[in-house]
Design an enzyme around this catalytic site. Structure first.
Site, mmCIF file in Angstrom:
data_model
loop_
_atom_site.group_PDB
_atom_site.id
_atom_site.type_symbol
_atom_site.label_atom_id
_atom_site.label_comp_id
_atom_site.label_asym_id
_atom_site.label_seq_id
_atom_site.Cartn_x
_atom_site.Cartn_y
_atom_site.Cartn_z
ATOM 1 N N ASN A 23 16.884 43.649 28.464
ATOM 2 C CA ASN A 23 17.251 44.858 29.194
ATOM 3 C C ASN A 23 16.415 46.070 28.788
ATOM 4 O O ASN A 23 16.541 47.136 29.397
ATOM 5 C CB ASN A 23 18.735 45.157 28.988
ATOM 6 C CG ASN A 23 19.618 44.142 29.688
ATOM 7 O OD1 ASN A 23 19.210 43.505 30.656
ATOM 8 N ND2 ASN A 23 20.828 43.966 29.187
ATOM 9 N N ARG A 91 17.404 41.162 39.859
ATOM 10 C CA ARG A 91 18.000 42.410 40.346
ATOM 11 C C ARG A 91 17.300 43.628 39.764
ATOM 12 O O ARG A 91 17.214 44.673 40.409
ATOM 13 C CB ARG A 91 19.496 42.440 39.993
ATOM 14 C CG ARG A 91 20.196 43.702 40.453
ATOM 15 C CD ARG A 91 21.697 43.581 40.316
ATOM 16 N NE ARG A 91 22.251 42.623 41.261
ATOM 17 C CZ ARG A 91 22.611 42.937 42.507
ATOM 18 N NH1 ARG A 91 22.454 44.176 42.947
ATOM 19 N NH2 ARG A 91 23.116 42.031 43.304
ATOM 20 N N CYS A 115 22.210 38.135 39.621
ATOM 21 C CA CYS A 115 23.397 37.362 39.273
ATOM 22 C C CYS A 115 24.520 37.576 40.285
ATOM 23 O O CYS A 115 24.567 38.596 40.976
ATOM 24 C CB CYS A 115 23.907 37.771 37.894
ATOM 25 S SG CYS A 115 22.943 37.125 36.531
ATOM 26 N N PRO A 121 26.116 48.307 43.860
ATOM 27 C CA PRO A 121 25.401 49.170 44.795
ATOM 28 C C PRO A 121 24.322 49.987 44.108
ATOM 29 O O PRO A 121 24.440 50.337 42.931
ATOM 30 C CB PRO A 121 26.503 50.070 45.364
ATOM 31 C CG PRO A 121 27.594 50.031 44.343
ATOM 32 C CD PRO A 121 27.534 48.662 43.734
ATOM 33 N N ILE A 122 23.274 50.266 44.867
ATOM 34 C CA ILE A 122 22.160 51.037 44.324
ATOM 35 C C ILE A 122 22.203 52.481 44.822
ATOM 36 O O ILE A 122 21.200 53.183 44.793
ATOM 37 C CB ILE A 122 20.812 50.378 44.687
ATOM 38 C CG1 ILE A 122 20.651 50.254 46.199
ATOM 39 C CG2 ILE A 122 20.700 49.011 44.023
ATOM 40 C CD1 ILE A 122 19.284 49.769 46.611
ATOM 41 N N ASP A 123 23.392 52.917 45.250
ATOM 42 C CA ASP A 123 23.538 54.286 45.767
ATOM 43 C C ASP A 123 23.059 55.327 44.762
ATOM 44 O O ASP A 123 22.423 56.316 45.139
ATOM 45 C CB ASP A 123 25.007 54.593 46.096
ATOM 46 C CG ASP A 123 25.661 53.547 46.974
ATOM 47 O OD1 ASP A 123 25.129 52.434 47.062
ATOM 48 O OD2 ASP A 123 26.712 53.848 47.551
ATOM 49 N N LEU A 124 23.399 55.126 43.468
ATOM 50 C CA LEU A 124 23.034 56.127 42.472
ATOM 51 C C LEU A 124 21.529 56.196 42.278
ATOM 52 O O LEU A 124 20.981 57.270 42.014
ATOM 53 C CB LEU A 124 23.731 55.822 41.141
ATOM 54 C CG LEU A 124 25.264 55.791 41.162
ATOM 55 C CD1 LEU A 124 25.815 55.586 39.759
ATOM 56 C CD2 LEU A 124 25.819 57.062 41.777
ATOM 57 N N ASP A 305 28.114 42.715 28.747
ATOM 58 C CA ASP A 305 27.332 41.486 28.613
ATOM 59 C C ASP A 305 27.811 40.600 27.465
ATOM 60 O O ASP A 305 27.450 39.427 27.406
ATOM 61 C CB ASP A 305 25.844 41.823 28.411
ATOM 62 C CG ASP A 305 25.166 42.216 29.712
ATOM 63 O OD1 ASP A 305 25.783 42.054 30.775
ATOM 64 O OD2 ASP A 305 24.021 42.699 29.669
ATOM 65 N N ILE A 327 33.368 47.309 34.036
ATOM 66 C CA ILE A 327 32.018 47.615 34.510
ATOM 67 C C ILE A 327 31.696 46.907 35.825
ATOM 68 O O ILE A 327 31.326 47.539 36.818
ATOM 69 C CB ILE A 327 30.967 47.228 33.449
ATOM 70 C CG1 ILE A 327 31.322 47.870 32.088
ATOM 71 C CG2 ILE A 327 29.580 47.665 33.906
ATOM 72 C CD1 ILE A 327 31.343 49.369 32.083
ATOM 73 N N ARG A 397 16.860 33.477 32.261
ATOM 74 C CA ARG A 397 16.533 34.866 32.567
ATOM 75 C C ARG A 397 16.658 35.761 31.340
ATOM 76 O O ARG A 397 15.983 36.791 31.261
ATOM 77 C CB ARG A 397 17.446 35.398 33.675
ATOM 78 C CG ARG A 397 17.230 34.774 35.047
ATOM 79 C CD ARG A 397 18.165 35.379 36.088
ATOM 80 N NE ARG A 397 18.170 36.825 35.963
ATOM 81 C CZ ARG A 397 19.262 37.559 35.755
ATOM 82 N NH1 ARG A 397 20.439 36.995 35.646
ATOM 83 N NH2 ARG A 397 19.173 38.870 35.660
#
Length: 417
Positions: A23, A91, A115, A121-124, A305, A327, A397
């Site tokens: 990450n 992603r 995953c 959502p990718i709004d932010l 995670d 989350i 991954r």
């Protein structure tokens, strides 16, 4: 399709070096697109890293690996799009949106895959980039983005401390005109690692009091070298492998400070945990104890995670354990697979209650996401018989040489393609 065959009942003992953080390295690879020539050390060999490398090469970068070092030459970037075939591999490809826009002035990116964790959502991401001056339009599953001249610094308040949105805004703002301030920003260690990399390459990023990040835009970024931080989630996973088997394990090349929310949970389960410099040592009891409650939260809270690996360990603990996932939605898909191995788990919405049993039994189970797949492997280590874990591409991954590392610690695990 690749799978693991795992013979349970063998203790996990010994010493293991933890690889670089998945990450952390992915946003750093996106950032390398904005620089000239960079060398990224401690870069793990993961399928997500390969996917990021493929995206960089498509955009015109030259990428080479030597051991755990990736070098990226981004001086001749000549494309500003990412085709659907590359985006759906991971992603985190959405992180390239801000970097491409900052580098090229326009970007065309397919909606991300990844995953099966429910809607993310990718709004932010989009609203943050729009506040920096980007024009973003949806076109049949693609995001078309462009900016007139340079992006402009802005003051942005996130309604939720999203890690991905914070990273995307930092990337776009690093070379924007003026100063950008992000309020309610995520403060995960991977955010600091991205800022360290960008600052090495000439950016001006610092962290204010509380939850603010200040980015003073510079005209351009240069080259640089950086070593990726150790993977705290991989470390937590191996600790759970030692815990569920009653083992003793020492992890080297770690940052114990990044796992302070995980240690109390392991100690509540009866483990002894000690740290020294970059090492973590765990000694587990013959049988673990249940956990009163584990609630996932943004950093420095308990990491989402690490929820699945801890749940796997709780399936054979004495007593009951409760988990609250705040989350992601649909983050209990591994529970159904653990139940195929005899685990007693009840889920309702974001809450899961695990009633520990003495022993799990072997079964054929299927990984549906990265951390859930790792949880199935952990459970199999303590199960009677040989468990088959299918669809391990998800595990690839985020865990480098997972089966090799576990074998070095005493596990009986083989990989079949």
């Amino acid at each position: 399709m690749a799978k693991y065959l795992i013979e349970g009942g063998h203790r996990i003992d010994g010493e293991l070096r933890v690889h670089g953080a998945k990450n952390a390295v992915l946003p750093i690879l996106a950032a390398s697109l904005m620089c000239s020539e960079t060398a990224i050390h401690n870069c793990p060999e993961l399928s997500d890293v390969t996917a990021a490398q493929n995206i960089l090469e498509h955009l015109g970068c030259r990428v080479a690996r030597e051991g755990e070092t990736l070098t990226v030459d981004a001086r001749n970037v000549n494309y500003c799009d990412i085709p659907d075939a590359l985006v759906t591999e991971m992603r985190s490809s959405i992180l390239f949106l801000g970097a491409i826009l900052a580098r090229c002035g326009r970007a065309r990116v397919s909606f991300p895959g990844g995953c099966e964790l429910g809607p993310r959502p990718i709004d932010l991401h989009i609203s943050g980039l729009q506040k920096l001056g980007a024009v973003i339009e949806e076109d049949h599953g693609y995001l078309d983005c462009y900016v007139d001249g340079r992006l402009k610094g802005s003051e942005i308040t996130l309604p939720f401390p999203s890690v991905g949105a914070t990273e995307n805004i930092i990337l776009a703002a690093a070379t924007a005109e003026g100063t950008t301030v992000i309020h309610n920003a995520a403060r995960e260690p991977e955010i600091y690692d991205l800022a360290d990399f960008l600052n090495t390459c000439g950016a001006l990023i610092h962290f204010g009091l509380g939850d603010s990040v200040i980015i003073e835009g510079v005209r351009r970024l240069n080259g640089g070298e950086h070593s990726v931080i150790p993977d705290r989630i991989a470390a937590a996973t191996y600790l759970c492998a030692g815990a569920i088997t009653g083992g003793m394990i020492t992890l080297t090349h770690t940052r114990p400070a990044h796992l302070t929310s995980v240690f109390p949970v392991l100690e509540e389960m009866g483990c002894r945990v000690s740290c020294a410099d970059d090492e973590i040592r765990l000694s587990a009891p013959d049988r673990l104890l249940g956990i009163r409650s584990v609630k996932t939260m943004p950093y420095p809270g308990f990491p989402t995670d690490a929820q699945a690996p801890i749940m796997a360990a709780a399936t054979v603990a004495r007593g009951s354990s409760m988990f609250v996932e705040t989350i992601f939605e649909a983050r209990y898909k591994h529970a159904g697979e653990l139940m195929r191995m005899g685990a007693r788990i009840k889920t309702e919405g974001r809450v899961a209650v695990v009633e520990g049993i003495r022993r799990l039994h072997s079964a054929v189970v299927r990984s549906t996401d990265l951390r859930g797949g790792a949880a199935l492997v952990i459970a199999a280590l303590a199960a009677d018989g040989v468990t088959e874990v299918q669809n391990i591409r998800h595990i690839d991954r985020g865990y480098a040489r997972f089966d090799e590392n576990l074998r070095s610690l005493g596990a009986k695990i083989t990989r079949e393609n």
